[in-house]
Design an enzyme around this catalytic site. Sequence first.
Site, mmCIF file in Angstrom:
data_model
loop_
_atom_site.group_PDB
_atom_site.id
_atom_site.type_symbol
_atom_site.label_atom_id
_atom_site.label_comp_id
_atom_site.label_asym_id
_atom_site.label_seq_id
_atom_site.Cartn_x
_atom_site.Cartn_y
_atom_site.Cartn_z
ATOM 1 N N HIS A 1 -3.643 6.678 3.659
ATOM 2 C CA HIS A 1 -4.018 5.486 2.882
ATOM 3 C C HIS A 1 -5.412 5.048 3.324
ATOM 4 O O HIS A 1 -5.705 4.953 4.522
ATOM 5 C CB HIS A 1 -2.991 4.381 3.143
ATOM 6 N N ASN B 1 -10.114 -0.538 -0.285
ATOM 7 C CA ASN B 1 -8.659 -0.363 -0.210
ATOM 8 C C ASN B 1 -8.049 -0.665 -1.592
ATOM 9 O O ASN B 1 -8.017 -1.813 -2.012
ATOM 10 C CB ASN B 1 -8.119 -1.325 0.858
ATOM 11 N N CYS C 1 0.804 -1.240 0.000
ATOM 12 C CA CYS C 1 0.000 0.000 0.000
ATOM 13 C C CYS C 1 0.832 1.284 0.000
ATOM 14 O O CYS C 1 0.434 2.261 -0.621
ATOM 15 C CB CYS C 1 -0.984 -0.025 1.162
HETATM 16 N N1 ACO Z 1 -18.586 -10.196 7.750
HETATM 17 C C1 ACO Z 1 -19.030 -10.659 8.933
HETATM 18 N N2 ACO Z 1 -18.218 -11.070 9.920
HETATM 19 C C2 ACO Z 1 -16.900 -11.011 9.699
HETATM 20 C C3 ACO Z 1 -16.356 -10.558 8.487
HETATM 21 C C4 ACO Z 1 -17.262 -10.151 7.484
HETATM 22 N N3 ACO Z 1 -16.853 -9.668 6.277
HETATM 23 N N4 ACO Z 1 -15.013 -10.605 8.565
HETATM 24 C C5 ACO Z 1 -14.703 -11.098 9.783
HETATM 25 N N5 ACO Z 1 -15.859 -11.354 10.457
HETATM 26 C C6 ACO Z 1 -15.997 -11.891 11.805
HETATM 27 C C7 ACO Z 1 -14.804 -12.694 12.253
HETATM 28 O O1 ACO Z 1 -14.890 -14.013 11.763
HETATM 29 C C8 ACO Z 1 -14.939 -12.616 13.750
HETATM 30 O O2 ACO Z 1 -15.887 -13.547 14.163
HETATM 31 P P1 ACO Z 1 -15.667 -14.349 15.552
HETATM 32 O O3 ACO Z 1 -15.636 -13.296 16.614
HETATM 33 O O4 ACO Z 1 -16.862 -15.237 15.586
HETATM 34 O O5 ACO Z 1 -14.356 -15.064 15.383
HETATM 35 C C9 ACO Z 1 -15.511 -11.225 14.002
HETATM 36 O O6 ACO Z 1 -16.093 -10.822 12.730
HETATM 37 C C10 ACO Z 1 -14.496 -10.189 14.420
HETATM 38 O O7 ACO Z 1 -13.359 -10.342 13.567
HETATM 39 P P2 ACO Z 1 -12.141 -9.356 13.637
HETATM 40 O O8 ACO Z 1 -11.144 -9.748 12.577
HETATM 41 O O9 ACO Z 1 -11.664 -9.231 15.030
HETATM 42 O O10 ACO Z 1 -12.873 -7.997 13.226
HETATM 43 P P3 ACO Z 1 -12.284 -6.551 13.232
HETATM 44 O O11 ACO Z 1 -13.189 -5.671 13.972
HETATM 45 O O12 ACO Z 1 -10.823 -6.543 13.567
HETATM 46 O O13 ACO Z 1 -12.405 -6.129 11.692
HETATM 47 C C11 ACO Z 1 -11.032 -5.937 9.760
HETATM 48 C C12 ACO Z 1 -11.752 -6.896 10.694
HETATM 49 C C13 ACO Z 1 -12.059 -5.036 9.091
HETATM 50 C C14 ACO Z 1 -10.324 -6.774 8.698
HETATM 51 C C15 ACO Z 1 -10.022 -5.094 10.534
HETATM 52 O O14 ACO Z 1 -9.259 -5.900 11.361
HETATM 53 C C16 ACO Z 1 -9.112 -4.296 9.657
HETATM 54 O O15 ACO Z 1 -9.540 -3.404 8.960
HETATM 55 N N6 ACO Z 1 -7.804 -4.554 9.722
HETATM 56 C C17 ACO Z 1 -6.830 -3.774 8.964
HETATM 57 C C18 ACO Z 1 -6.797 -4.186 7.539
HETATM 58 C C19 ACO Z 1 -5.912 -3.265 6.766
HETATM 59 O O16 ACO Z 1 -5.968 -2.078 6.966
HETATM 60 N N7 ACO Z 1 -5.055 -3.725 5.893
HETATM 61 C C20 ACO Z 1 -4.224 -2.732 5.231
HETATM 62 C C21 ACO Z 1 -3.104 -3.194 4.632
HETATM 63 S S1 ACO Z 1 -3.513 -3.850 3.080
HETATM 64 C C22 ACO Z 1 -2.096 -4.008 2.146
HETATM 65 O O17 ACO Z 1 -1.057 -3.548 2.452
HETATM 66 C C23 ACO Z 1 -2.193 -4.820 0.864
#
Ligand code: ACO
Length: 325
Positions: A252, A282, A114
């Site tokens: 970003h 993203n 990114c």
């Molecule tokens: N829909 C419904 N539920 C979901 C989904 C979805 N799309 N995705 C995950 N869940 C569930 C999980 O399975 C989990 O369920 P569980 O509690 O039963 O195990 C629950 O939701 C919570 O999961 P978390 O991963 O803890 O959710 P979080 O609030 O952290 O959100 C997210 C996930 C959106 C991916 C977040 O962690 C995030 O944005 N992380 C950063 C990602 C990022 O910015 N990447 C950038 C770099 S990209 C690059 O460089 C190429």
Amino acid sequence: MTGRIIGLGAYIPKKVVTNDDFAKFLDTSDEWITERTGIKERHIADHITEKPSTMAVEAAKKAVGDAGIDPKDIDLIVTASTTSDTVIPALSCIVQRELGVSEECGCFDVVCACPGFIVAYNTVQGFIESGNSKLALVIGTECNSNFANYNDRGTCILFGDGAGAAVLKAEDIKRNEFIMRSSGYRSGCLKCEAARQPDRWEEEGFKEATSFYMMGREVFKFAVTEVPQIIKDLASKYSFDLENDVDYFILHQANARIIEATAKKLGIPRDRFPMNISKYGNVSSASIPLLLTEMKQDGRLKPGMKLVLASFGAGLTWDANYIVY
Ligand code: ACO
């Protein structure tokens, strides 16, 4: 001399995929995706007609048109992409050919997830400051959908495709000020292996290993910790005041909550952190030039404005710049 952005352009694939579209084949919902990420829809490339190379060329043409320059005068092209459709030649060489840029122009690509656009931008600034470039093209282009694992609801919903480009002209203005940091020690948080490893084709899980894998919560924690910190360090290193000396913070676009948390930690009003993530998701290295292009087109971005640019991603890598637009 320092490069000033004199032209901006973007290319966004035609196809729109909404959160409800994901809910048709994944256990997810518009409500969950919107609340956790701020994303409502993203554009997904047609993998035949909208490759990273073709999108880069289209974004570059628009940036060159916006700058009002003759592409023949460009003497350096640097393209950032982590999802390139070619191993060789560099995407930059394809852009050179399609724009009719002269063979006096240097072309190469950078791979830095990114933050790729910012890394390419800083690289070009080095060439300009050393007198080796006067008019350069910097591009970020990604087809993330080609590497997304559509069985993994935690990652595939995040990504979109597109390209953004900027023309940089050498001018006698303030130097490019930046900090770049990396942590290969945390590389396991966000990874995707190369597909052509014949000794591993039969290995269980290899297909998944060649798609994006992300420890979402870890990446989230990394971003909300390191991004505010690097911005504070940038202000301290270059002696400027975050409250009074910055018009916009261009971050970003990975997750609206990361941007909101950064604004809160820095104590800066949220409206100084423009966002377009709801429409594009993203788009990796294309996210910052795409946002700058939109802000120029709608009149928010004006010459002379002071901007902090900050990005973060796989590597892990993160960086921040203080620039005069
Ligand atoms: N829909 C419904 N539920 C979901 C989904 C979805 N799309 N995705 C995950 N869940 C569930 C999980 O399975 C989990 O369920 P569980 O509690 O039963 O195990 C629950 O939701 C919570 O999961 P978390 O991963 O803890 O959710 P979080 O609030 O952290 O959100 C997210 C996930 C959106 C991916 C977040 O962690 C995030 O944005 N992380 C950063 C990602 C990022 O910015 N990447 C950038 C770099 S990209 C690059 O460089 C190429």
